[in-house]
Scaffold this motif. Sequence first.
Motif, mmCIF file in Angstrom:
data_model
loop_
_atom_site.group_PDB
_atom_site.id
_atom_site.type_symbol
_atom_site.label_atom_id
_atom_site.label_comp_id
_atom_site.label_asym_id
_atom_site.label_seq_id
_atom_site.Cartn_x
_atom_site.Cartn_y
_atom_site.Cartn_z
ATOM 1 N N GLY A 19 -46.629 -36.695 46.605
ATOM 2 C CA GLY A 19 -47.779 -36.061 45.853
ATOM 3 C C GLY A 19 -47.496 -35.666 44.393
ATOM 4 N N ASP A 20 -46.276 -35.340 44.115
ATOM 5 C CA ASP A 20 -45.927 -34.849 42.683
ATOM 6 C C ASP A 20 -45.626 -35.895 41.859
ATOM 7 O OD1 ASP A 20 -46.159 -32.342 43.373
ATOM 8 O OD2 ASP A 20 -43.907 -31.736 43.772
ATOM 9 N N PHE A 21 -45.226 -37.091 42.623
ATOM 10 C CA PHE A 21 -44.962 -38.360 41.714
ATOM 11 C C PHE A 21 -46.356 -38.859 41.422
ATOM 12 C CE2 PHE A 21 -44.356 -43.292 42.335
ATOM 13 C CZ PHE A 21 -43.729 -43.565 41.113
ATOM 14 N N PHE A 22 -47.172 -39.152 42.415
ATOM 15 C CA PHE A 22 -48.461 -39.566 41.943
ATOM 16 C C PHE A 22 -49.173 -38.779 40.884
ATOM 17 C CE2 PHE A 22 -48.619 -41.013 46.781
ATOM 18 C CZ PHE A 22 -48.011 -42.116 46.309
ATOM 19 N N ALA A 23 -49.105 -37.431 40.925
ATOM 20 C CA ALA A 23 -49.497 -36.549 39.884
ATOM 21 C C ALA A 23 -48.969 -36.581 38.527
ATOM 22 C CB ALA A 23 -49.489 -35.001 40.203
ATOM 23 N N LEU A 24 -47.671 -37.043 38.676
ATOM 24 C CA LEU A 24 -46.756 -37.700 37.426
ATOM 25 C C LEU A 24 -47.577 -38.840 36.751
ATOM 26 C CD1 LEU A 24 -44.351 -37.465 35.409
ATOM 27 C CD2 LEU A 24 -43.232 -38.906 36.965
ATOM 28 N N SER A 25 -47.936 -39.642 37.694
ATOM 29 C CA SER A 25 -48.379 -40.971 37.190
ATOM 30 C C SER A 25 -49.533 -40.809 36.596
ATOM 31 C CB SER A 25 -48.493 -41.835 38.372
ATOM 32 O OG SER A 25 -47.375 -42.250 38.957
ATOM 33 N N ARG A 26 -50.445 -39.672 37.205
ATOM 34 C CA ARG A 26 -51.849 -39.592 36.750
ATOM 35 C C ARG A 26 -51.752 -39.001 35.228
ATOM 36 N NH1 ARG A 26 -53.425 -35.757 40.385
ATOM 37 N NH2 ARG A 26 -53.290 -34.115 38.725
ATOM 38 N N VAL A 214 -31.412 -46.885 31.599
ATOM 39 C CA VAL A 214 -32.237 -46.040 30.802
ATOM 40 C C VAL A 214 -33.546 -46.459 30.673
ATOM 41 C CG1 VAL A 214 -30.201 -44.800 30.139
ATOM 42 C CG2 VAL A 214 -31.292 -46.464 28.677
ATOM 43 N N LEU A 215 -34.455 -45.590 30.135
ATOM 44 C CA LEU A 215 -35.770 -45.808 29.638
ATOM 45 C C LEU A 215 -35.624 -46.742 28.275
ATOM 46 C CD1 LEU A 215 -37.534 -42.536 30.242
ATOM 47 C CD2 LEU A 215 -37.745 -44.461 31.382
ATOM 48 N N VAL A 216 -36.508 -47.536 28.014
ATOM 49 C CA VAL A 216 -36.361 -48.538 27.224
ATOM 50 C C VAL A 216 -36.818 -47.652 25.653
ATOM 51 C CG1 VAL A 216 -37.392 -50.652 25.907
ATOM 52 C CG2 VAL A 216 -37.060 -50.486 28.278
ATOM 53 N N ASP A 217 -35.833 -47.895 24.934
ATOM 54 C CA ASP A 217 -35.863 -47.471 23.414
ATOM 55 C C ASP A 217 -35.452 -48.375 22.138
ATOM 56 O OD1 ASP A 217 -33.148 -47.107 23.405
ATOM 57 O OD2 ASP A 217 -33.364 -44.866 24.047
ATOM 58 N N ALA A 218 -35.288 -47.804 21.189
ATOM 59 C CA ALA A 218 -34.816 -48.722 19.884
ATOM 60 C C ALA A 218 -33.445 -49.100 20.114
ATOM 61 C CB ALA A 218 -34.894 -47.767 18.648
ATOM 62 N N GLY A 219 -32.658 -48.463 21.161
ATOM 63 C CA GLY A 219 -31.163 -48.825 21.317
ATOM 64 C C GLY A 219 -31.091 -49.874 22.482
ATOM 65 N N ASP A 220 -32.332 -50.441 22.931
ATOM 66 C CA ASP A 220 -32.110 -51.284 24.049
ATOM 67 C C ASP A 220 -31.272 -52.643 23.768
ATOM 68 O OD1 ASP A 220 -32.798 -52.577 26.507
ATOM 69 O OD2 ASP A 220 -34.526 -53.525 25.784
ATOM 70 N N ARG A 221 -30.580 -52.974 24.509
ATOM 71 C CA ARG A 221 -29.633 -54.362 24.373
ATOM 72 C C ARG A 221 -30.217 -55.437 25.212
ATOM 73 N NH1 ARG A 221 -23.570 -53.346 25.857
ATOM 74 N NH2 ARG A 221 -23.570 -55.514 25.363
ATOM 75 N N LEU A 222 -31.023 -55.131 26.003
ATOM 76 C CA LEU A 222 -31.748 -56.314 27.045
ATOM 77 C C LEU A 222 -32.965 -56.972 26.288
ATOM 78 C CD1 LEU A 222 -31.589 -54.074 30.434
ATOM 79 C CD2 LEU A 222 -29.762 -55.498 29.160
ATOM 80 N N ASP A 223 -33.312 -56.748 25.282
ATOM 81 C CA ASP A 223 -34.694 -57.281 24.717
ATOM 82 C C ASP A 223 -35.838 -57.320 25.638
ATOM 83 O OD1 ASP A 223 -36.053 -58.584 22.784
ATOM 84 O OD2 ASP A 223 -35.459 -60.564 23.531
ATOM 85 N N ASN A 224 -35.892 -56.121 26.025
ATOM 86 C CA ASN A 224 -37.054 -55.646 26.807
ATOM 87 C C ASN A 224 -38.330 -56.191 26.313
ATOM 88 O OD1 ASN A 224 -37.263 -53.926 29.605
ATOM 89 N ND2 ASN A 224 -35.146 -53.559 28.305
ATOM 90 N N VAL A 225 -38.657 -55.906 25.026
ATOM 91 C CA VAL A 225 -39.815 -56.114 24.296
ATOM 92 C C VAL A 225 -40.099 -57.674 23.991
ATOM 93 C CG1 VAL A 225 -40.867 -55.968 21.812
ATOM 94 C CG2 VAL A 225 -39.801 -54.020 22.835
ATOM 95 N N LEU A 252 -34.216 -35.381 34.061
ATOM 96 C CA LEU A 252 -34.863 -34.919 32.959
ATOM 97 C C LEU A 252 -35.739 -33.968 33.746
ATOM 98 C CD1 LEU A 252 -36.101 -38.206 31.130
ATOM 99 C CD2 LEU A 252 -34.684 -36.542 30.290
ATOM 100 N N ALA A 253 -35.792 -32.828 32.884
ATOM 101 C CA ALA A 253 -36.775 -31.480 33.193
ATOM 102 C C ALA A 253 -38.228 -31.861 33.095
ATOM 103 C CB ALA A 253 -36.401 -30.448 32.167
ATOM 104 N N ASP A 254 -38.499 -32.741 32.144
ATOM 105 C CA ASP A 254 -39.923 -33.333 32.062
ATOM 106 C C ASP A 254 -40.054 -34.692 31.641
ATOM 107 O OD1 ASP A 254 -42.556 -33.487 31.370
ATOM 108 O OD2 ASP A 254 -42.850 -32.371 29.739
ATOM 109 N N PRO A 255 -39.950 -35.731 32.694
ATOM 110 C CA PRO A 255 -39.950 -36.922 32.647
ATOM 111 C C PRO A 255 -41.384 -37.390 31.933
ATOM 112 C CG PRO A 255 -40.214 -36.445 34.983
ATOM 113 C CD PRO A 255 -39.919 -35.139 34.101
ATOM 114 N N VAL A 256 -42.497 -36.802 32.040
ATOM 115 C CA VAL A 256 -43.591 -37.254 31.376
ATOM 116 C C VAL A 256 -43.518 -37.344 29.882
ATOM 117 C CG1 VAL A 256 -45.956 -36.514 30.555
ATOM 118 C CG2 VAL A 256 -45.070 -35.891 32.997
ATOM 119 N N VAL A 257 -42.739 -36.652 29.084
ATOM 120 C CA VAL A 257 -42.384 -36.780 27.806
ATOM 121 C C VAL A 257 -41.702 -38.077 27.340
ATOM 122 C CG1 VAL A 257 -41.351 -35.871 25.753
ATOM 123 C CG2 VAL A 257 -42.760 -34.529 27.192
#
Length: 270
Positions: A19-26, A214-225, A252-257
């Motif tokens: 339920g909390d996971f679905f609320a996070l997604s929402r 980890v989450l994709v950011d500017a340091g990503d080595r996998l070329d996700n983009v 993470l305390a607040d994964p939404v951010v």
Amino acid sequence: MPALNFALNHMAAPTLSPGDFFALSRKLGVRDVEIRNDLAGNAIVDGTPAAVVRALAVENGISIASINALQRFNEWNDARQAEAVELADYARDVGARALVLVPVNDGSGQGDGERQRNLRTALSALKPILSDRGITGLVEPLGFEICSLRSKREAVEAITAIDGTATFRMVHDTFHHHLAGESELFPEMTGMVHISGVDDPALRVSDMRDPHRVLVDAGDRLDNVGQIRALVAGGYAGPLSFEPFAPDVHGLADPVVALAASMDFIRSRL
């Protein structure tokens, strides 16, 4: 570039209840999610009925894209068949569209000829189980050197050989695609994309493992983009599902951010 269809795998926030996971997604404006059967103390492992999870999804306006996963699917035996039927029934009853299929990943079943035969045997057996329940099978090649199915090309050939294109698609996992070193993408045969990044600059590709994801950011080595751009250019319009395994992300305390920031980063680069 068309609008991206971001999704969330429960591994993005594995300590949350459904339920909390679905609320996070929402909160993130994400409609598609993947639920898992390997999270201790959580549905599906704790025996939560499919009807309960389905009702929570409906309440939050969430669509369950898949259950992740039937493990060792290409080691077909009586126990695997029973497990496949149980998971396919759950997928149907929970309203999931697909079941992820993960291959043997312990160094066995890798022999040339053996691995292709095992794959075809398993897909042939899974085909009626899934099609009778209206469930798509999502075959997920893994890039690890010990995996019995690393090549998307082999997966496509096996699906085609058993006349399974109406039942099966593949997972393109950006982490595993990078590890496998396979250049072909097969967007037309892709039904799900898993996205995660690796930032550690000192890590050799052969040493990359799930806890580095980890989450994709500017340091990503996998070329996700680059991978996402190529898949979309090839016609893929399905879910791009965040699947980070790093303990730092899970804590993470607040994964939404953090998730919103990663979504914004990917959008800005595309």
